[in-house]
Design a protein around this motif. Structure first.
Motif, PDB file in Angstrom:
ATOM      1  N   UNK A   1       0.851  -1.189   0.000  1.00 52.35           N
ATOM      2  CA  UNK A   1       0.000   0.000   0.000  1.00 52.35           C
ATOM      3  C   UNK A   1       0.885   1.237   0.000  1.00 52.35           C
ATOM      4  N   UNK A   2       0.583   2.181  -0.887  1.00 52.17           N
ATOM      5  CA  UNK A   2       1.383   3.396  -0.925  1.00 52.17           C
ATOM      6  C   UNK A   2       0.863   4.396  -1.936  1.00 52.17           C
ATOM      7  N   UNK A   3       1.765   5.249  -2.382  1.00 51.46           N
ATOM      8  CA  UNK A   3       1.446   6.340  -3.319  1.00 51.46           C
ATOM      9  C   UNK A   3       2.541   6.405  -4.374  1.00 51.46           C
ATOM     10  N   UNK A   4       2.171   6.784  -5.593  1.00 52.95           N
ATOM     11  CA  UNK A   4       3.142   6.984  -6.671  1.00 52.95           C
ATOM     12  C   UNK A   4       2.920   8.347  -7.322  1.00 52.95           C
ATOM     13  N   UNK A   5       3.997   8.937  -7.768  1.00 52.94           N
ATOM     14  CA  UNK A   5       3.928  10.281  -8.351  1.00 52.94           C
ATOM     15  C   UNK A   5       3.323  10.309  -9.752  1.00 52.94           C
ATOM     16  N   UNK A   6       3.268   9.168 -10.467  1.00 52.42           N
ATOM     17  CA  UNK A   6       3.018   9.214 -11.899  1.00 52.42           C
ATOM     18  C   UNK A   6       1.635   9.744 -12.291  1.00 52.42           C
ATOM     19  N   UNK A   7       0.573   9.222 -11.707  1.00 57.29           N
ATOM     20  CA  UNK A   7      -0.760   9.533 -12.218  1.00 57.29           C
ATOM     21  C   UNK A   7      -1.119  11.009 -12.132  1.00 57.29           C
ATOM     22  N   UNK A   8      -0.532  11.728 -11.208  1.00 59.68           N
ATOM     23  CA  UNK A   8      -0.808  13.157 -11.103  1.00 59.68           C
ATOM     24  C   UNK A   8       0.327  14.012 -11.661  1.00 59.68           C
ATOM     25  N   UNK A   9       1.573  13.662 -11.336  1.00 62.22           N
ATOM     26  CA  UNK A   9       2.677  14.563 -11.654  1.00 62.22           C
ATOM     27  C   UNK A   9       3.450  14.183 -12.909  1.00 62.22           C
ATOM     28  N   UNK A  10       3.195  12.979 -13.449  1.00 58.96           N
ATOM     29  CA  UNK A  10       3.792  12.556 -14.717  1.00 58.96           C
ATOM     30  C   UNK A  10       5.287  12.884 -14.777  1.00 58.96           C
ATOM     31  N   UNK A  11       5.699  13.777 -15.709  1.00 54.34           N
ATOM     32  CA  UNK A  11       7.109  14.072 -15.929  1.00 54.34           C
ATOM     33  C   UNK A  11       7.680  15.101 -14.959  1.00 54.34           C
ATOM     34  N   UNK A  12       6.887  15.528 -13.992  1.00 48.68           N
ATOM     35  CA  UNK A  12       7.333  16.612 -13.120  1.00 48.68           C
ATOM     36  C   UNK A  12       7.294  16.261 -11.632  1.00 48.68           C
ATOM     37  N   UNK A  13       7.894  15.129 -11.242  1.00 51.86           N
ATOM     38  CA  UNK A  13       8.057  14.926  -9.800  1.00 51.86           C
ATOM     39  C   UNK A  13       9.124  15.898  -9.297  1.00 51.86           C
ATOM     40  N   UNK A  14       9.137  16.187  -8.034  1.00 50.19           N
ATOM     41  CA  UNK A  14      10.168  17.077  -7.493  1.00 50.19           C
ATOM     42  C   UNK A  14      10.369  16.780  -6.017  1.00 50.19           C
ATOM     43  N   UNK A  15      11.499  17.229  -5.521  1.00 48.55           N
ATOM     44  CA  UNK A  15      11.793  17.057  -4.104  1.00 48.55           C
ATOM     45  C   UNK A  15      10.701  17.682  -3.241  1.00 48.55           C
ATOM     46  N   UNK A  16      10.255  18.876  -3.619  1.00 47.35           N
ATOM     47  CA  UNK A  16       9.225  19.569  -2.836  1.00 47.35           C
ATOM     48  C   UNK A  16       7.922  18.774  -2.819  1.00 47.35           C
ATOM     49  N   UNK A  17       7.509  18.291  -3.991  1.00 51.72           N
ATOM     50  CA  UNK A  17       6.257  17.525  -4.089  1.00 51.72           C
ATOM     51  C   UNK A  17       6.347  16.250  -3.258  1.00 51.72           C
ATOM     52  N   UNK A  18       7.465  15.548  -3.340  1.00 44.21           N
ATOM     53  CA  UNK A  18       7.601  14.281  -2.619  1.00 44.21           C
ATOM     54  C   UNK A  18       7.570  14.523  -1.113  1.00 44.21           C
ATOM     55  N   UNK A  19       8.264  15.535  -0.635  1.00 44.60           N
ATOM     56  CA  UNK A  19       8.263  15.822   0.800  1.00 44.60           C
ATOM     57  C   UNK A  19       6.869  16.251   1.270  1.00 44.60           C
ATOM     58  N   UNK A  20       6.211  17.093   0.489  1.00 41.41           N
ATOM     59  CA  UNK A  20       4.864  17.529   0.862  1.00 41.41           C
ATOM     60  C   UNK A  20       3.889  16.356   0.868  1.00 41.41           C
ATOM     61  N   UNK A  21       4.079  15.432  -0.055  1.00 40.81           N
ATOM     62  CA  UNK A  21       3.217  14.248  -0.112  1.00 40.81           C
ATOM     63  C   UNK A  21       3.443  13.353   1.106  1.00 40.81           C
ATOM     64  N   UNK A  22       4.691  13.176   1.500  1.00 43.32           N
ATOM     65  CA  UNK A  22       4.980  12.402   2.708  1.00 43.32           C
ATOM     66  C   UNK A  22       4.319  13.037   3.926  1.00 43.32           C
ATOM     67  N   UNK A  23       4.413  14.358   4.007  1.00 44.22           N
ATOM     68  CA  UNK A  23       3.756  15.073   5.107  1.00 44.22           C
ATOM     69  C   UNK A  23       2.252  14.820   5.091  1.00 44.22           C
ATOM     70  N   UNK A  24       1.670  14.902   3.896  1.00 42.49           N
ATOM     71  CA  UNK A  24       0.218  14.749   3.758  1.00 42.49           C
ATOM     72  C   UNK A  24      -0.233  13.332   4.075  1.00 42.49           C
TER      73      UNK A  24
END
Length: 406
Positions: A39-62
């Motif tokens: 069980x988890x989360x992946x960046x692809x379906x929403x962020x496609x070619x634009x994952x970023x350090x900021x997005x990943x950290x904010x997602x972990x927080x969320x």
């Protein structure tokens, strides 16, 4: 001597009277990493070619703040486009614009939240756009991921020139061996897109493997997210027997709460999203969400954190749901046997694939129940009482009623 002869005689009798079990293939996969579907989360379906350090950290927080972590989600997976390829010596180049502190720092941050970190690469050797291909570098790349502290590796097939069973077996065997050599427990997600006759080789090499192409591209020419959900459901139904604790059929990352993908696809209704989540839980598919966790509606969060429904997915028996019967075309009854110490127990979905609301009937006798049984509605969180014979209910178009029957 007499005792030894008696012991041999007993062994011979046991061998003759014990059913012969199918020989299990030698495995390179670490099944202990996925005793229940990941069980988890992946960046692809929403962020496609634009994952970023900021997005990943904010997602972990969320994931922590929203209660998703408490509901069982644990992986934060960085999908494609975190790398720009290799340098002249073959070393991985991190996209330092998107990830200015590097990939280890991101994994460390994810771990600081009590979560696990996932990363992405490909088999093959010739990446023709800004991503990574690890062919020829498996040992080096997997050691790099281990040194960075990653716990989950998704390996795609975008640059595979040969997509035959033999080629995939060879490549993914090398990947699995490279993971073993690192000494770090890393879950292997084989993203074979349903190709390469995976039934014959994937269960012995990976923890999860894909039964079809990307959910948001299937079938080709689809204009709705729902079409992709139905495609993956039918692909999963054909291979239920090969899944089990430690090794799972993967119906792809979910679309619950995912937006329009630039307007190409019609977003699912709340009824469809609830059915989508119910089916993935019944199918014992990995529950990898792909929506923007920073901006969720209460309705999306309620679907993703329904602990009674998640418990069906995480059931320790590890059985994948199968179609019990079709009442009429499009009105389907799916069942999944659940672990129980007090008699037979099943999760049952009354699923209406048709375009209209319909009256559906569950024949409890087809589950082997002759007398009264306890029935619970998992979305209403309500006991329906002791029932016998048949249970009838009106189910909306593209909707599901998910029950536990015991």
């Amino acid at each position: 001597m007499k005792h030894r002869l008696l012991s041999c005689l007993i062994c011979s009798i046991l061998l003759l009277t014990t059913p012969v079990l199918a020989q299990q293939p030698a495995t390179l996969a670490n099944y202990s990493l996925a005793e229940t579907p990941p069980m988890g989360w992946s960046s692809w379906n929403t962020f496609k070619k634009e994952p970023s350090e900021a997005v990943i950290k904010q997602t972990a927080d969320a994931m922590v703040a929203t209660g998703l972590q408490k509901a069982g989600y644990q992986y934060i997976n960085i999908d494609d486009f975190w790398s720009t390829g290799r340098d002249a010596k073959g070393r991985i180049l991190v996209d330092t614009v998107k990830f200015p502190h590097g990939m280890k720092a991101v994994a460390d941050y994810i771990h600081s939240k009590g979560l696990k970190a996932g990363i992405y690469t490909n088999i093959g050797t010739e990446a023709n756009y800004a991503t990574l291909a690890s062919g020829g570098y498996y040992d080096q790349d997997l050691k790099t991921f281990a040194d960075w502290g990653y716990d989950y590796v998704k390996v795609d097939v975008n640059f595979a020139k040969d997509r035959s069973e033999g080629a995939y077996t060879k490549e993914f065997t090398q990947v699995a061996e490279a993971i073993r050599k690192t000494g770090r427990p890393m879950l292997l997600n084989i993203c074979n897109q349903g190709g390469g006759s995976y039934q014959h080789w994937a269960p012995s090499l990976g923890n999860t493997w894909r039964v079809g192409g990307d959910i948001d591209h299937m079938p080709k020419g689809a204009t709705t997210q729902w079409a992709g959900v139905m495609f993956e459901l039918d692909r999963m139904a054909a291979v239920s027997a090969i899944a089990g604790p430690g090794h799972w059929n993967d119906a792809d990352m979910m679309l619950v709460g995912v937006g329009t993908d630039g307007g190409r696809l019609t977003v699912m209704t709340p009824t469809e999203q609830q059915a989508h989540f119910s089916l993935w839980c019944l199918l014992a598919s990995p529950l990898v969400i792909g929506n923007d966790l920073r901006h969720m509606t209460p309705q999306t969060l309620a679907i993703l954190t329904n602990k009674e429904v998640i418990a069906v997915n995480q059931d320790a028996l590890g059985v994948q749901s199968t179609l019990l019967y079709e009442q009429v075309r499009g009105l389907q009854v799916w069942t999944k046997k659940l672990e129980s110490k007090t008699g037979n127990k099943y999760a049952v979905a009354l699923f209406n694939r048709s375009a209209n609301d319909a009256e559906m009937t569950l024949d409890l006798r087809k589950l082997g129940f002759a007398g009264k049984v306890a029935v619970r509605d998992l979305w209403a969180h309500k006991d329906l009482g002791k029932l016998t014979g048949e249970y009838a209910v009106k189910v909306p178009s593209h909707g599901v009623q998910l029950l536990v029957v015991q």
